[in-house]
Design a protein around this motif. Structure first.
Motif, mmCIF file in Angstrom:
data_model
loop_
_atom_site.group_PDB
_atom_site.id
_atom_site.type_symbol
_atom_site.label_atom_id
_atom_site.label_comp_id
_atom_site.label_asym_id
_atom_site.label_seq_id
_atom_site.Cartn_x
_atom_site.Cartn_y
_atom_site.Cartn_z
ATOM 1 N N PRO A 251 -17.336 60.490 25.589
ATOM 2 C CA PRO A 251 -16.714 59.180 25.341
ATOM 3 C C PRO A 251 -15.982 58.660 26.566
ATOM 4 N N GLN A 252 -15.797 57.317 26.596
ATOM 5 C CA GLN A 252 -14.967 56.741 27.666
ATOM 6 C C GLN A 252 -13.486 56.829 27.274
ATOM 7 N N ILE A 253 -13.251 56.740 25.957
ATOM 8 C CA ILE A 253 -11.877 56.754 25.435
ATOM 9 C C ILE A 253 -11.867 57.645 24.198
ATOM 10 N N VAL A 254 -10.799 58.462 24.045
ATOM 11 C CA VAL A 254 -10.530 59.109 22.759
ATOM 12 C C VAL A 254 -9.166 58.602 22.320
ATOM 13 N N ILE A 255 -9.110 58.028 21.123
ATOM 14 C CA ILE A 255 -7.853 57.442 20.649
ATOM 15 C C ILE A 255 -7.518 57.992 19.264
ATOM 16 N N GLY A 256 -6.235 58.380 19.089
ATOM 17 C CA GLY A 256 -5.768 58.880 17.796
ATOM 18 C C GLY A 256 -4.475 58.192 17.416
ATOM 19 N N THR A 257 -3.928 58.580 16.285
ATOM 20 C CA THR A 257 -2.666 57.990 15.840
ATOM 21 C C THR A 257 -1.507 58.680 16.567
ATOM 22 N N ALA A 258 -0.356 58.009 16.570
ATOM 23 C CA ALA A 258 0.854 58.659 17.112
ATOM 24 C C ALA A 258 1.669 59.249 15.956
ATOM 25 N N ALA B 188 -5.357 66.914 25.549
ATOM 26 C CA ALA B 188 -5.114 66.576 26.960
ATOM 27 C C ALA B 188 -4.956 67.846 27.791
ATOM 28 N N THR B 189 -4.239 68.811 27.243
ATOM 29 C CA THR B 189 -4.030 70.069 27.976
ATOM 30 C C THR B 189 -5.356 70.807 28.147
ATOM 31 N N ARG B 190 -6.106 70.859 27.057
ATOM 32 C CA ARG B 190 -7.377 71.598 27.106
ATOM 33 C C ARG B 190 -8.354 70.944 28.087
ATOM 34 N N MET B 191 -8.341 69.609 28.136
ATOM 35 C CA MET B 191 -9.298 68.896 29.005
ATOM 36 C C MET B 191 -8.714 68.611 30.385
ATOM 37 N N THR B 192 -7.462 69.064 30.607
ATOM 38 C CA THR B 192 -6.716 68.770 31.841
ATOM 39 C C THR B 192 -6.841 67.296 32.246
ATOM 40 N N LEU B 193 -6.480 66.465 31.271
ATOM 41 C CA LEU B 193 -6.496 65.015 31.480
ATOM 42 C C LEU B 193 -5.128 64.448 31.119
ATOM 43 N N PRO B 194 -4.743 63.324 31.744
ATOM 44 C CA PRO B 194 -3.494 62.682 31.318
ATOM 45 C C PRO B 194 -3.687 61.983 29.976
ATOM 46 N N MET B 195 -2.581 61.810 29.235
ATOM 47 C CA MET B 195 -2.666 61.097 27.959
ATOM 48 C C MET B 195 -1.545 60.081 27.887
ATOM 49 N N ALA B 196 -1.840 58.900 27.365
ATOM 50 C CA ALA B 196 -0.789 57.894 27.171
ATOM 51 C C ALA B 196 -0.457 57.851 25.686
ATOM 52 N N ALA B 197 0.801 58.185 25.348
ATOM 53 C CA ALA B 197 1.216 58.231 23.945
ATOM 54 C C ALA B 197 1.894 56.928 23.545
ATOM 55 N N THR C 205 -11.000 60.750 33.780
ATOM 56 C CA THR C 205 -12.391 60.357 33.526
ATOM 57 C C THR C 205 -12.560 59.891 32.082
ATOM 58 N N ILE C 206 -11.840 60.538 31.160
ATOM 59 C CA ILE C 206 -11.840 60.087 29.759
ATOM 60 C C ILE C 206 -10.409 59.649 29.478
ATOM 61 N N LYS C 207 -10.233 58.464 28.949
ATOM 62 C CA LYS C 207 -8.881 57.971 28.676
ATOM 63 C C LYS C 207 -8.436 58.488 27.309
ATOM 64 N N LEU C 208 -7.334 59.234 27.290
ATOM 65 C CA LEU C 208 -6.802 59.778 26.046
ATOM 66 C C LEU C 208 -5.565 58.983 25.657
ATOM 67 N N LEU C 209 -5.541 58.502 24.412
ATOM 68 C CA LEU C 209 -4.462 57.599 23.990
ATOM 69 C C LEU C 209 -4.038 57.886 22.566
ATOM 70 N N THR C 210 -2.767 57.612 22.267
ATOM 71 C CA THR C 210 -2.378 57.481 20.853
ATOM 72 C C THR C 210 -1.811 56.081 20.682
#
Ligand SMILES: Cc1cc2nc3c(=O)[nH]c(=O)nc-3n(C[C@H](O)[C@H](O)[C@H](O)COP(=O)(O)OP(=O)(O)OC[C@H]3O[C@@H](n4cnc5c(N)ncnc54)[C@H](O)[C@@H]3O)c2cc1C
Length: 331
Positions: free
Chosen positions: A88-95, A107-116, A147-152
């Protein structure tokens, strides 16, 4: 492709997940890319019907019985496994408590930043988000890398909106590679009494009580009003700290975030940490002895007076009207 992580209760997506689907659908439209969803435990996947009205093209369901109970690291590993397959380009979940925890593990497992706690998301380069900080008292604009945007998505940043058009939803099961260590933290079986009460997060009317209610017994009048209006009772942290109500009733930064049509705040001062939890209410009515209480300035309506006296009059009046008797209020 955008992947929305859906939380559900026995197949019914939570209100916050519907908000996530609404935001994810908008992003998918802007980015001209498909919207897919992933659901993990408990038993029963969300019905395709509801997902189709939010534009989901594919629902991925983890085929692993151990994921039926909440286990944050394992759930995150399952999503990471899926992300590795579908890219995916983005993975988005609830906060929500769970959404935030699972996404942080991801985010930790994929070593990616996440915006909460995002309230606005503008895809592109830079990928820009507005997000709530300090319990919502500050909005931060940030550029999200990775590379993948992680968001809540912050609770009630928008209103969940189903589309009148429907998509065909393909459902696919996947078997994530998991390890016993992923289940070191997990929810053990719980017994929940079916109280038949409306949940605080979903209620259209919430009657909240603070220290000014005076005692645990003082909440009887609030319970009565909530029952008369078909709503739920909430409270401030002062009340849970005093042991008058359980933490599950607490509204605020460290409690539940509510979005009712009407919030009746009784004997609550309106501290920032409380207001964070009720700022999505459409209308606030404050009942307080102190006209200078901060909540009075933030409320749409205020009654200055003793909460027990005010509620006794209001409850009696509602009962009279419901019984078809003439109102005693001035014409
Ligand atoms: C990190 C952190 C997180 C927090 N998280 C939360 C949270 O999630 N939720 C939350 O609520 N708080 C939270 N708090 C606590 C918050 O700062 C306040 O202390 C709390 O909300 C105050 O609760 P209250 O309004 O019931 O009590 P008070 O501030 O004591 O206010 C009582 C109010 O009742 C009024 N009153 C008194 N008698 C009467 C009467 N007879 N009739 C009518 N009105 C009357 C008074 O005028 C006053 O306005 C948090 C604090 C911190 C530091």
């Amino acid at each position: 492709m955008i992947l929305a992580f859906i939380e559900h209760v026995a197949g019914a997506p939570t209100m916050l997940s519907l908000e996530v689907l609404t935001m994810a659908g908008r992003l998918a439209g802007e980015m001209a890319t498909p919207l897919e969803a992933v659901a993990i435990g408990p038993k029963g996947a969300p019905a395709a019907g509801i997902l189709s009205s939010y534009g989901v093209s594919t629902l991925h369901v983890a085929d692993e019985p151990r994921l039926a109970e909440y286990a944050p690291a394992a759930w995150a590993r399952a999503i990471a496994d899926l992300a590795g397959r579908v890219n995916p380009q983005i993975v988005i979940g609830t906060a929500s408590d769970r959404g935030g925890e699972v996404m942080a593990h991801l985010a930790t497992r994929m070593t990616l930043p996440m915006a909460a706690n995002c309230t606005e998301i503008v895809p592109g380069d830079p990928f820009t988000v507005t997000r709530q900080r300090w319990g919502g008292s500050l909005l931060e604009e940030a550029h999200l890398k990775g590379t993948i945007k992680l968001l809540t998505l912050a609770p009630h940043a928008l209103t969940a909106e189903a589309s009148p058009s429907r998509t065909e939803v393909a459902t696919g099961a996947f078997s994530p590679a998991l390890d016993d260590r992923d289940f070191r933290v997990r929810l053990v079986p719980q017994v929940e009494a079916d109280t038949g009460k409306i949940s605080l997060a979903q209620a259209r009317v919430v009657v909240g009580g603070g220290r000014g209610v005076g005692s645990a017994e003082g909440f009887a009048a609030l319970e009565e009003l909530a029952t008369l209006l078909g709503g739920a009772v909430g409270c401030s942290r002062a009340v849970t700290s005093l042991g008058w109500r359980p933490h599950s009733d607490q509204v605020g930064q460290t409690g539940t975030r509510i979005a009712p049509d009407l919030y009746i705040a009784c004997g609550i001062s309106g501290a920032i940490q409380h207001m964070v939890g009720c700022r999505a209410a459409k209308h606030i009515l404050a009942i307080n002895t102190d006209p200078a209480a901060p909540i009075v300035a933030q409320a749409d309506y205020a009654v200055i007076g003793d909460v027990q006296k005010v509620l006794s009059t209001v409850n009696a009046e509602i009962k009279r009207v419901k019984a078809g008797e003439p109102s005693r209020s001035p014409a």
